[in-house]
Design an enzyme around this catalytic site. Structure first.
Site, short mmCIF file in Angstrom:
data_model
loop_
_atom_site.label_atom_id
_atom_site.label_comp_id
_atom_site.label_asym_id
_atom_site.label_seq_id
_atom_site.Cartn_x
_atom_site.Cartn_y
_atom_site.Cartn_z
CG ASP A 171 -16.50 0.74 -7.24
OD1 ASP A 171 -16.22 1.72 -7.96
OD2 ASP A 171 -17.62 0.53 -6.78
CD GLU A 407 -23.57 -3.56 -11.73
OE1 GLU A 407 -24.16 -4.52 -11.19
OE2 GLU A 407 -22.94 -2.72 -11.07
C1 2M8 Z 1 -20.43 0.90 -8.67
O1 2M8 Z 1 -19.99 1.59 -7.51
C2 2M8 Z 1 -20.79 1.74 -6.35
C3 2M8 Z 1 -20.08 2.70 -5.44
O2 2M8 Z 1 -19.96 3.93 -6.07
C4 2M8 Z 1 -21.03 0.43 -5.60
O3 2M8 Z 1 -20.41 -0.58 -5.91
O4 2M8 Z 1 -21.89 0.43 -4.72
C5 2M8 Z 1 -19.40 1.16 -9.77
O5 2M8 Z 1 -19.60 0.25 -10.81
C6 2M8 Z 1 -19.48 2.58 -10.25
O6 2M8 Z 1 -18.64 2.80 -11.36
C7 2M8 Z 1 -20.90 2.97 -10.62
O7 2M8 Z 1 -20.95 4.34 -10.88
C8 2M8 Z 1 -21.89 2.63 -9.51
C9 2M8 Z 1 -23.34 2.81 -9.92
O8 2M8 Z 1 -23.59 2.15 -11.13
O9 2M8 Z 1 -21.72 1.28 -9.09
#
Ligand code: 2M8
Length: 693
Positions: A171, A407
């Protein structure tokens, strides 16, 4: 086996995050289904629960859009209100392509699904059942890939663009800064919105509000255009080609070809996709002076010169040419992204550490991510960069064990950040563990001899009778040819046995090997003898592998180490004879470790020069101790070491091992642990007998 305990922990995390239909990335922070997360999660499940793995992808593809797009989030109706932005914000029902019965976002994510589906098939014992699932999935995967090549491929050169940073999966990567900065927020009318993530996680570890405003601005633009790709393309300020996205697509194209083959389907179109994307990536995204692939700003028509881990991802997709791959390895294995033996540096951080704005804890702006490292590990393996691959594998396993299933992680101290009990950290840990177990059992099953040498067999005949060469000439020529063969035909520890067999140097070597029969050893100085025996041992292994037509492992030949011999100075020597002779030297422990037994578990093969051999011998020992043959987990009070130490238990007593480890290990915590536990309990790792080719 302690690692197994962690696998149980990882499985429990997936169970906790499983809601009966799919697995959420994290119960509190990401309480819905995410696109590429589910594929990584399915890879973990595929190791022990085929049904769950299948279900994970099925539920995701049930929400595929009419035009083929696979949404980046599938929302759980029973769990709304905990995340931002949710369906009330995306309003995807205004699109004529969005699915009727599912609530989804209106963007996609890196398409790793075909790759995951193939893994499910490969790992499952129930091939028939998975084949049925593949029949269901195959047209959906083709539809997804076709969507990219039809809707996101404006120049028809196979470079697929993304239109939102969330589509990259990374992101707030610094890669996107130059493009996002062009969106002038003062000119924007944005709707009110309230973030939820920064109330759950320390905002220092999350994207800034400024970032979110731009994310939201882009979503507003999509809504205005009712999610029509062509219209969005003409208006959107963020149209970029991401090397990660395109590499993942390439890996999936490849997998899709294999799936088509399993199902007896036509794959000519997919092959075409694979080739065009790979070619354009090599031509347009690669920077040869820096040795990395860059993202590409489609609007400005230029590379975005920001170095992140995404730039190494063409290794995963098999896209990089061999010379590009070597440059990638060089840059990846430098102070910018952690060198193999560097102190306090875990795995591959997400952004060049030497940059001023590198962050140790902010999300995609520096920390280590397990999915990225897992893909890079697969990539390094595929290009046979064995040493770096092994080292990476070791740290990917090490981080969750020592610091928890977080994470993301601090590349310097290993501290876990973001949410706890994160699904893809758990699932990819499981995958690596099973990989290890599988090779372990393969290793155990080695031992069926194809070839037996029962009586002594001398294999270095002196074809020209009595040597007319002086000892100094023989020794010099032996060294010269050994150095040449090892320099030319050994790359990153992999020995190209075939090329050696065909080479002129090997023919000359066989000739000089015959002359060793009459080499007067008393002529050699002590240091020269040391280098001679180690080099001779390593060259004999190569020669025996070739003469005995070894295919997979030296274990195919009974008597490989004891019955096949060279005559040197009138006396017969087997490999075992040389090993015992080396125990006369003062640094015998190091010499025994540095011998290359033609196996995967050996240190990388290198030439040991006669003038000052110890420097190279130490290098080999350092490589060995830095590889996955030695695992030290201070927090667990555990030291796992190669079985090799066990074979030579007479010279490797507990204290001796500890002393050697202490002089080579650099990590302070590990050092302290070894100092405080002079005689820890060792767990022996299986020795990998597969050929080092
Ligand atoms: C993160 O992205 C989401 C939006 O899609 C967020 O920050 O709310 C990123 O690390 C993405 O790569 C990942 O798929 C998602 C869920 O783990 O989180």
């Amino acid at each position: 086996m302690p690692l197994k305990r962690y696998v149980e922990k990882a499985k429990k995390i997936l169970d906790k995050n499983w809601n009966g239909r799919f697995t959420v990335p994290s119960v509190n922070l990401y309480p819905h289904q995410w696109n590429w997360d589910s594929a990584f999660i399915a890879i973990g499940y595929s190791r022990y629960d085929t049904d769950r793995a299948v279900q994970e992808l099925k539920s995701l593809f049930d929400a595929q859009w009419e035009n083929g797009m696979l949404p980046h989030i599938v929302f759980d109706r029973d769990n709304l209100g905990k995340y931002f932005p949710e369906p009330d914000f995306w309003k995807t029902d205004i699109s004529k392509y969005s699915p009727e019965n599912h609530l989804t976002s209106g963007i996609t994510q890196p398409p790793i699904h075909a790759y995951a589906a193939l893994k499910i098939y490969e790992n499952s014992p129930e091939k028939g059942k998975v084949k049925e699932f593949l029949k269901w999935l195959f047209p959906r995967l083709v539809k997804l890939h076709r969507y990219f090549y039809l809707e996101r491929n404006p120049d028809d050169n196979g470079l697929i663009y993304i239109r939102h940073p969330w589509e990259s999966g990374m992101d707030n990567s610094p890669m996107w800064d130059p493009v996002l900065e062009k969106i002038d927020l003062s000119q924007m009318m944005l709707p009110e919105f309230v973030r939820k993530d920064d109330k759950i996680i320390d905002p220092e570890q999350r994207p800034k509000d400024e970032d979110y405003k731009r994310y939201i601005y882009l979503v507003e633009l999509f809504k205005k255009n009712r999610y029509e790709e062509r219209k969005i393309f003409h208006e959107c300020p963020f149209i970029v080609v991401d090397p990660l996205f395109n590499s993942v697509l390439s890996a999936s194209n490849e997998a899709l070809i294999k799936i088509a083959d399993i199902l007896g389907e036509d794959y000519r179109q997919i092959e075409q996709w694979y080739l065009t994307t790979a070619r354009s990536m090599r031509d347009i995204l690669y920077d040869s002076s820096k040795g990395i692939f860059y993202a590409y700003d489609y609007i400005e028509k230029k590379q975005i010169k920001v170095e992140t881990s995404a730039g190494f991802m063409p290794l995963f997709g098999g896209v990089a040419s061999h010379s590009q791959a070597l440059k990638l390895l060089e840059y990846m294995n430098s102070a910018s992204f952690c060198e193999i033996h560097e102190e306090s540096c875990f795995a591959i951080p997400n952004y060049d550490r030497t940059k001023k704005d590198f962050s140790t804890k902010n999300y995609w702006r520096g920390p280590v991510w397990i999915n990225i490292n897992w893909m890079l590990f697969q990539g390094l393996r595929r290009y046979r960069f064995k040493q770096k691959a092994e080292h990476l594998e070791k740290t990917i396993l090490e981080l969750p064990v020592r610091f928890g299933f977080y994470e993301y992680f601090d590349s310097r101290y290993g501290t876990g950040y973001g949410t706890k009990d994160f699904s893809w950290t758990a699932s990819l840990f499981i995958d690596l563990y099973y990989d290890y177990i599988k090779s372990e059992s393969l290793r155990k099953n080695i031992g069926i001899y194809i070839n037996s040498v029962v009586d002594d067999m001398v294999v270095n005949p002196d074809r020209n009778g009595i040597s007319i060469k002086s000892p100094s000439e023989i020794f010099k020529e032996f060294n010269y040819l050994t150095e040449r063969i090892l320099k030319r035909y050994v790359k990153n520890g992999s020995v190209d046995y075939r090329q050696i067999r065909l080479s002129p140097e090997y023919k000359l070597f066989l000739n000089i090997a015959g002359k060793l029969q009459n080499l007067d050893l008393s002529y050699l100085k002590r240091e020269e003898k040391k280098s001679f025996w180690v080099n001779l041992y390593n060259m004999m292994v190569i020669d025996f592998v070739l003469k005995m037509k070894v295919r997979k492992t030296v274990k195919e030949v009974e008597g490989f180490f004891t019955k096949i011999k060279y005559i040197v100075d009138g006396k017969k020597y087997s490999l075992s004879d040389i090993e015992s002779l080396l125990t006369d030297f003062e640094n015998k422990e190091e010499l025994i470790i540095s011998l290359v037994r033609g196996t995967q578990s050996s240190p990388p093969l290198r030439y040991i020069p006669p003038d000052g051999p110890d420097r190279m011998i130490k290098k080999s020992v350092r490589d060995f101790i830095g590889s996955s043959e030695v695992l030290i987990y201070p927090e667990e009070k555990t030291v796992m070491i190669s079985e090799l130490f066990h074979w030579y238990s007479d010279i490797f007593t507990g204290e001796k091992i500890n002393k050697i480890l202490l002089s080579y290990v650099k990590d302070e915590r590990k050092k302290r642990f070894l100092l405080e536990n002079e005689n820890p309990e060792f767990i022996y790792l299986f020795y990998d007998w597969y050929l080092n080719n």
